[in-house]
Scaffold this active site. Structure first.
Site, PDB file in Angstrom:
ATOM      1  N   CYS A 266     -42.903 -48.313 -92.789  1.00  0.00           N
ATOM      2  CA  CYS A 266     -43.040 -47.264 -93.802  1.00  0.00           C
ATOM      3  C   CYS A 266     -43.605 -47.857 -95.100  1.00  0.00           C
ATOM      4  CB  CYS A 266     -41.708 -46.543 -93.996  1.00  0.00           C
ATOM      5  SG  CYS A 266     -41.867 -44.939 -94.826  1.00  0.00           S
TER       6      CYS A 266
ATOM      7  N   HIS B 104     -39.992 -45.340 -88.159  1.00  0.00           N
ATOM      8  CA  HIS B 104     -38.847 -46.202 -88.453  1.00  0.00           C
ATOM      9  C   HIS B 104     -38.129 -46.636 -87.175  1.00  0.00           C
ATOM     10  CE1 HIS B 104     -38.448 -45.826 -92.869  1.00  0.00           C
ATOM     11  NE2 HIS B 104     -39.107 -44.703 -92.678  1.00  0.00           N
TER      12      HIS B 104
ATOM     13  N   GLU C 111     -36.045 -48.981 -86.778  1.00  0.00           N
ATOM     14  CA  GLU C 111     -34.650 -49.352 -87.080  1.00  0.00           C
ATOM     15  C   GLU C 111     -33.714 -48.149 -87.036  1.00  0.00           C
ATOM     16  OE1 GLU C 111     -36.076 -47.991 -91.133  1.00  0.00           O
ATOM     17  OE2 GLU C 111     -36.967 -48.834 -89.320  1.00  0.00           O
TER      18      GLU C 111
END
Length: 166
Positions: free
Chosen positions: A33, A141, A143
């Site tokens: 990002c 993302h 994660e």
């Protein structure tokens, strides 16, 4: 060793920073990002990130094609060709001049591609690597999709790939 950019502020003296030197020495760098923006602003990756088409913040899970499964960041996807990873951005539209786009496409440096483009990114690009293959920038993302406890695991293979590459 790998360095991950996600929310960390970029130092003012970027040319002398440890992450830049790490990348120049061949170390693995993952920009997620805003971290992807940092990588384009420091010229570790070509292009730029611009306001989303429609000027709206996008926050949702998106289907992605694994466009290049033979990188240090994607090898753990093995034979898997698609995954789902959430996005959360207002400035996530990848833009680049046509020469850069053609180089990225021709050299197999597009790593992730949106299957339903949420932001107007050129060529549906969601993630790219540098010419050495040690720096990945991506808007989704991983994660946030890396553990069954989160209810999503589509991004786990990015981190598994890094572990296998280390």
């Amino acid at each position: 060793m790998a360095i991950i950019f996600a929310r960390a502020p970029w130092p003012r003296r970027a040319r002398s920073s440890a992450p830049l030197l790490h990348a120049e020495r061949g170390g693995l760098v993952l920009g997620i990002c805003n971290g992807f923006q940092v990588l384009t602003e420091t010229r570790l990756l070509p292009g730029a990130l611009a306001r989303n088409a429609g000027l709206k913040f996008a926050c949702k899970e998106v289907p992605l094609a694994i466009a290049n499964g033979n990188t240090a960041f994607t090898r753990a996807y093995r034979e898997q060709r698609e995954t789902e990873i959430p996005i959360a951005h207002g400035d996530g539209r990848f833009v680049a001049d046509e020469a850069d786009i053609q180089r990225l496409e021709g050299d197999g440096r597009v790593v992730f591609r949106y299957l339903a483009n949420p932001n107007g990114s050129a060529h549906d690009i969601a993630g790219i690597i540098n010419d050495r293959g040690n720096v990945l920038g991506m808007m989704p993302h991983p994660e946030r999709a890396a553990d069954p406890a989160l209810g999503r695991t589509g991004g786990a293979a990015v981190f598994q790939s890094l572990l296998e590459a280390a």
